[in-house]
Design a protein around this motif. Structure first.
Motif, PDB file in Angstrom:
ATOM      1  N   CYS A 216      45.814  60.958  52.150  1.00  0.00           N
ATOM      2  CA  CYS A 216      45.052  60.459  51.005  1.00  0.00           C
ATOM      3  C   CYS A 216      45.948  59.659  50.061  1.00  0.00           C
ATOM      4  O   CYS A 216      45.552  58.592  49.570  1.00  0.00           O
ATOM      5  N   GLY A 219      46.419  56.375  51.307  1.00  0.00           N
ATOM      6  CA  GLY A 219      45.258  55.557  51.016  1.00  0.00           C
ATOM      7  C   GLY A 219      45.252  55.037  49.585  1.00  0.00           C
ATOM      8  O   GLY A 219      44.831  53.906  49.326  1.00  0.00           O
ATOM      9  N   HIS A 223      45.040  51.130  48.422  1.00  0.00           N
ATOM     10  CA  HIS A 223      44.070  50.608  47.451  1.00  0.00           C
ATOM     11  C   HIS A 223      44.726  49.643  46.472  1.00  0.00           C
ATOM     12  O   HIS A 223      44.135  48.613  46.107  1.00  0.00           O
ATOM     13  N   GLN A 242      38.936  44.024  56.924  1.00  0.00           N
ATOM     14  CA  GLN A 242      38.402  45.208  57.598  1.00  0.00           C
ATOM     15  C   GLN A 242      39.245  45.561  58.807  1.00  0.00           C
ATOM     16  O   GLN A 242      39.407  46.740  59.148  1.00  0.00           O
ATOM     17  N   ILE A 245      42.065  47.814  57.676  1.00  0.00           N
ATOM     18  CA  ILE A 245      41.623  49.188  57.451  1.00  0.00           C
ATOM     19  C   ILE A 245      41.376  49.887  58.773  1.00  0.00           C
ATOM     20  O   ILE A 245      41.741  51.054  58.967  1.00  0.00           O
ATOM     21  N   LYS A 283      39.160  60.663  57.174  1.00  0.00           N
ATOM     22  CA  LYS A 283      38.379  60.926  55.966  1.00  0.00           C
ATOM     23  C   LYS A 283      39.246  60.880  54.721  1.00  0.00           C
ATOM     24  O   LYS A 283      38.891  60.249  53.710  1.00  0.00           O
ATOM     25  N   THR A 286      40.662  57.459  53.858  1.00  0.00           N
ATOM     26  CA  THR A 286      39.579  56.660  53.291  1.00  0.00           C
ATOM     27  C   THR A 286      39.272  57.074  51.859  1.00  0.00           C
ATOM     28  O   THR A 286      39.001  56.224  50.998  1.00  0.00           O
ATOM     29  N   THR A 287      39.313  58.380  51.590  1.00  0.00           N
ATOM     30  CA  THR A 287      39.078  58.870  50.225  1.00  0.00           C
ATOM     31  C   THR A 287      40.061  58.238  49.251  1.00  0.00           C
ATOM     32  O   THR A 287      39.688  57.739  48.186  1.00  0.00           O
ATOM     33  N   TYR A 289      41.883  55.525  49.729  1.00  0.00           N
ATOM     34  CA  TYR A 289      41.764  54.065  49.715  1.00  0.00           C
ATOM     35  C   TYR A 289      40.585  53.610  48.864  1.00  0.00           C
ATOM     36  O   TYR A 289      40.682  52.636  48.107  1.00  0.00           O
ATOM     37  N   ARG A 290      39.464  54.300  48.958  1.00  0.00           N
ATOM     38  CA  ARG A 290      38.279  53.875  48.222  1.00  0.00           C
ATOM     39  C   ARG A 290      38.417  54.082  46.715  1.00  0.00           C
ATOM     40  O   ARG A 290      37.969  53.260  45.924  1.00  0.00           O
ATOM     41  N   SER A 291      39.031  55.186  46.323  1.00  0.00           N
ATOM     42  CA  SER A 291      39.094  55.493  44.888  1.00  0.00           C
ATOM     43  C   SER A 291      40.355  54.966  44.220  1.00  0.00           C
ATOM     44  O   SER A 291      40.340  54.586  43.051  1.00  0.00           O
ATOM     45  N   ASP A 296      41.800  62.359  43.229  1.00  0.00           N
ATOM     46  CA  ASP A 296      40.815  62.545  44.292  1.00  0.00           C
ATOM     47  C   ASP A 296      41.447  63.061  45.575  1.00  0.00           C
ATOM     48  O   ASP A 296      40.742  63.276  46.571  1.00  0.00           O
TER      49      ASP A 296
END
Length: 306
Positions: A216, A219, A223, A242, A245, A283, A286-287, A289-291, A296
């Motif tokens: 995480c 990630g 980001h 993409q 990623i 998962k 990705t958590t 990377y997205r936030s 998180d």
């Protein structure tokens, strides 16, 4: 994910080979090799600490050697790595550029949480070298040694990741590995790393939660990576696609315990997991990377990490 051609690389953040050595200790983020060695140990009743890079005495020292600084300080050791253009065509230079980017990011980010970032050198070697946690080799894979605060990587590991375990060979797949190991350094700074020793095995164990948190944190770096700059103010990385990623997710999945156990044993045993399943690793990367938010990445507060 490609580096901007004119970004300047700081090779002082890495060392080559080294004589290291010492009494051995906890190896964290041992990658593919570390999981395989643990599987072999469990199947054949071997003490994992007696294996190269294990958590016991380094067989090369008998536990009596003095810990020496690992890594050469030869300023010409990586003379071929000067710019982002070099990083885009050479695996070793790409690792150096990623180390620079990751450390620049965390150096700016941790103070936001009232913590000071302390740099950690990466030791790049070929074949094997010595760390304060034991022998570093491709049998163990990339790892972070909390005893000497260094990351150990053999650049040829990326070929193994692709050829033997099915990861894509894209740049972010390699950069993910570096960012993951520095995630362990962040955990060390935050006082979270010992949870891996307290509860080392099982699908929901502390050991797995430590590894997934490092995914995480990798990630989180990804980001922010395209905004992170070198000392001259040049952005390290070009915008992510993409495909980038997908490359990172491919690398994360390829080092999932279930994937590796199925390949090496023909069956899956979650009770012996140390790094997490392929889906969990994807998962949690990705958590982050997205936030882009360190908060998180609290893998310890959730009931189920899957």
């Amino acid at each position: 994910m490609s580096f901007n051609d004119n970004v300047q690389l700081d090779t002082s953040q890495v060392g080559s080979g080294g004589s290291g050595g010492g009494p051995g200790g906890m190896v964290v983020g041992g990658g593919i090799g570390g999981i395989i060695l643990l599987i072999i140990a469990l199947v054949f009743g071997i003490n994992p600490g007696s294996l190269p890079g294990g958590t016991g005495t380094d067989p090369g020292t008998g536990g009596t050697g003095q810990v020496e600084p690992g890594g050469s300080t030869d300023p010409n050791a990586f003379a071929q790595c000067k710019s982002g253009a070099d990083a885009n065509r050479d695996d070793t230079c790409r690792v150096i550029a990623t180390v620079n980017s990751v450390q620049a990011f965390w150096g700016d980010e941790l103070p936001r949480y009232q913590r000071r970032y302390t740099p950690a050198k990466t030791i790049l070697y070929s074949g094997s070298t010595r760390s304060a946690c034991g022998t570093a080799s491709n049998q163990v894979g990339p790892f972070y040694c909390p005893l000497d605060k260094k990351v150990y990587i053999d650049a040829s590991f990326f070929q193994i990741l692709t050829q033997q375990f099915g990861s894509s060979g894209g740049p972010l797949a390699q950069e993910y590995v570096v960012a993951h190991e520095y995630g362990h350094h962040i955990q060390d700074i935050l006082g979270l790393l010992d949870r891996a020793q307290q509860d080392p095995q099982g699908a929901q164990s502390g050991g797995v939660r430590v590894e997934l948190q490092a995914d995480c944190l990798g990630g989180v770096w990804a980001h922010h990576a395209t905004q992170t700059k070198d000392a001259q103010g040049t952005t390290f990385l070009k915008p992510l696609s993409q495909k980038d990623i997908d490359d990172a997710l491919s690398a994360a999945a390829s080092v999932g315990d279930d994937r590796i156990q199925q390949k090496t044993q023909g069956q899956v045993n979650p009770e012996s997991w140390t790094h997490g399943s392929a889906s969990a690793r994807q998962k949690w990367f990705t958590t982050g990377y997205r936030s882009g938010n360190l908060n998180d990445c609290d893998t310890f507060s959730v009931a189920n990490v899957e």
